[in-house]
Design an enzyme around this catalytic site. Structure first.
Site, PDB file in Angstrom:
ATOM      1  N   ALA A 122       0.840  -1.192   0.000  1.00 19.23           N
ATOM      2  CA  ALA A 122       0.000   0.000   0.000  1.00 19.23           C
ATOM      3  C   ALA A 122       0.879   1.248   0.000  1.00 19.23           C
ATOM      4  O   ALA A 122       2.091   1.187   0.235  1.00 19.23           O
ATOM      5  CB  ALA A 122      -0.917  -0.002   1.212  1.00 19.23           C
TER       6      ALA A 122
ATOM      7  N   GLY B  49       2.866   4.277   1.170  1.00 18.44           N
ATOM      8  CA  GLY B  49       3.555   4.557   2.417  1.00 18.44           C
ATOM      9  C   GLY B  49       4.310   3.385   2.993  1.00 18.44           C
ATOM     10  O   GLY B  49       5.060   3.541   3.954  1.00 18.44           O
ATOM     11  N   LYS B  50       4.149   2.178   2.419  1.00 20.97           N
ATOM     12  CA  LYS B  50       4.796   0.996   2.962  1.00 20.97           C
ATOM     13  C   LYS B  50       6.201   0.769   2.393  1.00 20.97           C
ATOM     14  O   LYS B  50       6.832  -0.226   2.706  1.00 20.97           O
ATOM     15  CB  LYS B  50       3.937  -0.241   2.687  1.00 20.97           C
ATOM     16  N   GLY B  51       6.680   1.654   1.534  1.00 21.44           N
ATOM     17  CA  GLY B  51       7.935   1.420   0.816  1.00 21.44           C
ATOM     18  C   GLY B  51       7.575   1.144  -0.623  1.00 21.44           C
ATOM     19  O   GLY B  51       7.121   2.026  -1.352  1.00 21.44           O
TER      20      GLY B  51
END
Length: 409
Positions: A173, A175-177
């Site tokens: 998702a 923002g998770k990298g």
């Protein structure tokens, strides 16, 4: 002339490059991720939550007489939604007093012949003690699903997280990298378990052109707008509106739709993921160097604890630097004063699961499970963005503000 407002994203997400968006090239993101993680194979899903549902349904088929799933009392509300939509009963495990991990005694007290699975969870990139959870679960014949949604790239003893349990899951998702805007990854140590997961996916997950078109458009928007010049318009301004209404749940992104979509991950988004994955290791290496330097400065402030990994020989990732404040009053005062200051402050989650009015009905009797240590964590925890866009000057302002709060205390 008014200068543009500078807003830092809440996490150190990996920015996309325009060449990532080319509509041709290698679409075998599953093969690329398997090689990157060091596993024989992975299964791609449309989200980390969908991956959890595939895992739960697979384990239901393997152990149909069991119906309870033990999760940390302080975790993403989507976990409770996924358990409920699979027709299973959630049980809430309190957190340890000294780590952002499940309390071992509380976990042992919840385990029974009804336990289908335990979900040790790597929150905010910090690594949980999955070995302990596995030892406890095996005593009653339960499975372990390693929730590494926030930890793609973290390692234990030199190996990727997600491989100590029976099943591991990651999120792609925003923002998770690595991101495909939404996306999920399932892994398993055992080839037969991975085959069972794949069979469940094939039986329950379908192509959805509507969802794929929507997610593709959202990914294009992310590629265009996830940059310093536009971050305030797409993140800062909506955040300020939520805070003006005193809606911390909306501000933290904890307001989720009631139904979890499940569909396949399209070829174009897989191609984007393949190209971005080539930069992920370097991205996390740079983030770690920045986080360690800034963590030392934060830890020097009296009364403020920088949250570390619970597992030994662990190397977590650093999307954020998680801090535990001395008390709730100081944490709340800090967020009320500076959540909208553009410094990348956020809350991992606002509440423990029983304290969300909209999610408490999903818990059934579990809303009464003991969670006092988890509630203390929820009330004192704050996340500082580890984005490279948080300049040294902004970070110095944040340090000064934190120092003022600790001096008042």
């Amino acid at each position: 002339m008014t200068s543009a407002r500078i807003t830092t994203p809440p996490t150190a997400g990996l920015p996309l490059q325009w060449r990532d968006l080319w509509p041709w090239g290698d679409a075998q993101l599953d093969r690329a991720l398997a090689a990157w993680l060091g596993v024989p194979g992975v299964l791609l899903e449309c989200s980390g939550t969908s991956a959890l549902m595939v895992a739960l349904r697979t384990l239901q088929q393997l152990q149909p007489t069991r119906g309870e799933v033990i999760v940390p009392a302080y975790t993403c509300p989507l976990v409770a939604m996924a358990v409920a939509q699979c027709g299973l009963q959630i049980r809430l495990c309190d957190l340890a007093q000294d780590s952002l991990d499940m309390d071992a005694d509380a976990l042992r007290g919840l385990l029974s012949a009804q336990t289908l699975a335990v979900l040790p969870t790597h929150l905010a990139g910090r690594v949980a003690d999955v070995a302990l959870a596995r030892h406890c679960a095996q005593a009653v014949g339960a499975y372990v699903i390693e929730d590494a949604a926030q930890a793609l790239g973290a390692r234990v003893n030199g190996h990727s997280v997600g491989l100590q349990g029976d099943v591991g899951l990651f999120s792609m998702a925003v923002g998770k990298g690595l991101t495909t805007y939404e996306g999920g990854v399932l892994v398993a140590r055992d080839a037969a378990m991975l085959a069972a997961l794949r069979a469940t996916h094939q039986a329950t997950v379908r192509v959805s052109r509507w969802w794929e078109c929507r997610r593709s458009a959202e990914l294009l928007g992310y590629a265009a707008l996830f940059r310093p010049a536009t971050m305030d318009a797409v993140y800062g301004a909506p955040l300020r509106k939520s805070l003006a209404r005193a809606d911390w749940i909306e501000a933290a992104g904890d307001d989720f739709d009631a139904q979890i979509p499940q569909h396949t991950l399209g070829a174009w988004r897989r191609r984007v993921g393949v190209r971005a994955l080539a930069r992920l290791a370097a991205h996390w290496q740079a983030a770690e160097q920045q986080a360690l330097r800034r963590s030392a400065q934060l830890a020097a402030l009296p009364g403020i604890e920088v949250v570390g990994d619970a597992a030994a020989q662990a190397q977590g990732i650093w999307p954020v630097i998680a801090l535990r404040m001395p008390n709730q009053a100081m944490r709340d005062a800090l967020m009320q004063s500076h959540w909208a200051s553009g410094w990348g402050l956020s809350l991992p989650f606002v509440h423990v699961l029983p304290d969300y009015a909209q999610y408490a009905p999903l818990l059934g009797a579990a809303r009464h499970d003991a969670a006092w240590q988890a509630r203390d964590w929820a009330q004192r925890l704050v996340a500082v963005s580890n984005s490279a866009w948080l300049s040294d000057a902004q970070f110095a302002d944040l340090l000064q503000a934190l120092q003022q709060f600790t001096q008042r205390a």
